[in-house]
Design a protein around this motif. Structure first.
Motif, PDB file in Angstrom:
ATOM      1  N   GLN A 103       5.867   0.464  -1.985  1.00 39.60           N
ATOM      2  CA  GLN A 103       5.443   1.763  -1.463  1.00 39.60           C
ATOM      3  C   GLN A 103       6.555   2.792  -1.567  1.00 39.60           C
ATOM      4  O   GLN A 103       6.326   3.936  -1.973  1.00 39.60           O
ATOM      5  CB  GLN A 103       5.029   1.627   0.008  1.00 39.60           C
ATOM      6  CG  GLN A 103       3.644   1.093   0.218  1.00 39.60           C
ATOM      7  CD  GLN A 103       3.238   1.085   1.679  1.00 39.60           C
ATOM      8  OE1 GLN A 103       2.153   0.648   1.989  1.00 39.60           O
ATOM      9  NE2 GLN A 103       4.084   1.533   2.584  1.00 39.60           N
ATOM     10  N   ARG A 139       0.643  -3.734   9.223  1.00 45.38           N
ATOM     11  CA  ARG A 139       0.299  -2.372   9.656  1.00 45.38           C
ATOM     12  C   ARG A 139       1.383  -1.799  10.549  1.00 45.38           C
ATOM     13  O   ARG A 139       1.760  -0.632  10.422  1.00 45.38           O
ATOM     14  CB  ARG A 139      -1.039  -2.387  10.390  1.00 45.38           C
ATOM     15  CG  ARG A 139      -2.235  -2.616   9.499  1.00 45.38           C
ATOM     16  CD  ARG A 139      -3.539  -2.417  10.240  1.00 45.38           C
ATOM     17  NE  ARG A 139      -4.647  -2.913   9.427  1.00 45.38           N
ATOM     18  CZ  ARG A 139      -5.166  -4.129   9.552  1.00 45.38           C
ATOM     19  NH1 ARG A 139      -4.687  -4.962  10.481  1.00 45.38           N
ATOM     20  NH2 ARG A 139      -6.142  -4.507   8.769  1.00 45.38           N
ATOM     21  N   ARG A 151       0.329   0.427   4.043  1.00 39.86           N
ATOM     22  CA  ARG A 151      -0.814   1.325   4.198  1.00 39.86           C
ATOM     23  C   ARG A 151      -2.147   0.725   3.745  1.00 39.86           C
ATOM     24  O   ARG A 151      -3.184   0.970   4.359  1.00 39.86           O
ATOM     25  CB  ARG A 151      -0.546   2.623   3.424  1.00 39.86           C
ATOM     26  CG  ARG A 151       0.587   3.462   4.006  1.00 39.86           C
ATOM     27  CD  ARG A 151       0.670   4.820   3.334  1.00 39.86           C
ATOM     28  NE  ARG A 151       1.145   4.738   1.960  1.00 39.86           N
ATOM     29  CZ  ARG A 151       2.424   4.818   1.603  1.00 39.86           C
ATOM     30  NH1 ARG A 151       3.366   4.976   2.526  1.00 39.86           N
ATOM     31  NH2 ARG A 151       2.779   4.755   0.332  1.00 39.86           N
TER      32      ARG A 151
END
Length: 259
Positions: free
Chosen positions: A95, A115, A120
């Motif tokens: 990410q 999470r 995401r």
């Protein structure tokens, strides 16, 4: 009271507690009622062998990774499915690099930890279940020794077919495996021979995980050599194009979708 563990989300529970110990946030197991207790994953093999491993490595940042982890992540390109996302360590780095990554896991607790840590895009389920979603990927990651999810000769073709059903043209699988046959420990070499006499691959482990009062059902997990991997891939939609064994006995196998 049966002496047997209660079946539950072992992986999710131990990751939740490991995160609580690491961050100091949330309930966590205590030693003597006062000090945080290290979270230990218990791995039980069907011949009676029991091993324990600290769960903290599931939360480790890139500075603590093995070299093969870095090489694997560097090869990810395009839409990426992190199969067995665990606590999200690989997905978080992807990410940060701007790689579109989806984390897949069968453990609801592991996904909850992901999470909380900032992953995401997460999916609960198996590869077989997820392939019905219609989503497509360019890279499939099986890291953290998750080549083991092939399970054995019987399961590997269906697992690879599920990945192929989600694959874009030219897709790749990057899998971390371990060659089990360099050991001189008779406990392991004897287990390999016992497996072969039963018609199984030598490193086809029959395991269950334990944490506190919880246990998983027994399951197969494959530790195989690169030569055995060649045989498992033959006849599928994939071909083995590279084996990086610079960190032997660990290796990275790259599979590419056959044109």
């Amino acid at each position: 009271m049966t002496g047997e563990p209660r079946i539950g989300d072992v992986f999710g529970e131990l990751l939740r507690d490991a995160l609580a110990v690491a961050t100091g946030v949330g309930p966590r197991p205590l030693a003597g009622g006062r000090l945080p207790r290290p979270v230990i994953e218990i791995i039980e093999r069907d011949d009676g062998l029991v091993n324990g491993a600290p769960a903290a490595h599931y939360l480790a940042g890139p500075q603590e990774w093995q070299p093969h982890d870095h090489r694997a992540v560097d090869r990810a390109r395009g839409a990426t499915l992190d199969v067995g996302v665990g606590a999200g360590r690989i997905a978080l780095l992807l990410q940060e690099r701007g790689v579109p990554v989806t984390g897949l896991d069968v453990s609801p607790g592991a996904l909850a930890v992901c999470r909380r840590r900032g992953v995401r895009d997460l999916v609960h389920g198996t590869v077989d279940e997820h392939c019905a979603s219609g989503r497509r990927y360019d890279t499939f990651l099986l890291l953290g020794n998750n080549l083991g999810l092939f399970e054995g000769r019987e399961r590997a073709p269906a697992f690879l077919a599920a990945l192929a059903a989600m694959a874009n043209p030219g897709a790749q699988v990057i899998a971390h495996g371990t060659d089990p046959y360099g050991t001189t420990d008779p406990l392991h070499s004897g287990y390999h021979e016992h497996n072969r006499r039963r018609g199984r691959l030598g490193g086809q482990l029959r395991l269950r995980l334990r944490y506190r009062e919880l246990g998983t059902p027994w399951f197969d997990y494959l530790v195989c050599s690169p030569d055995e991997l060649v045989e498992l891939v033959r006849g599928t939609a994939w071909r083995l194009t590279d084996v990086d064994d610079r960190d032997a006995p660990y290796y990275l196998a790259t599979l590419r979708l056959d044109a």
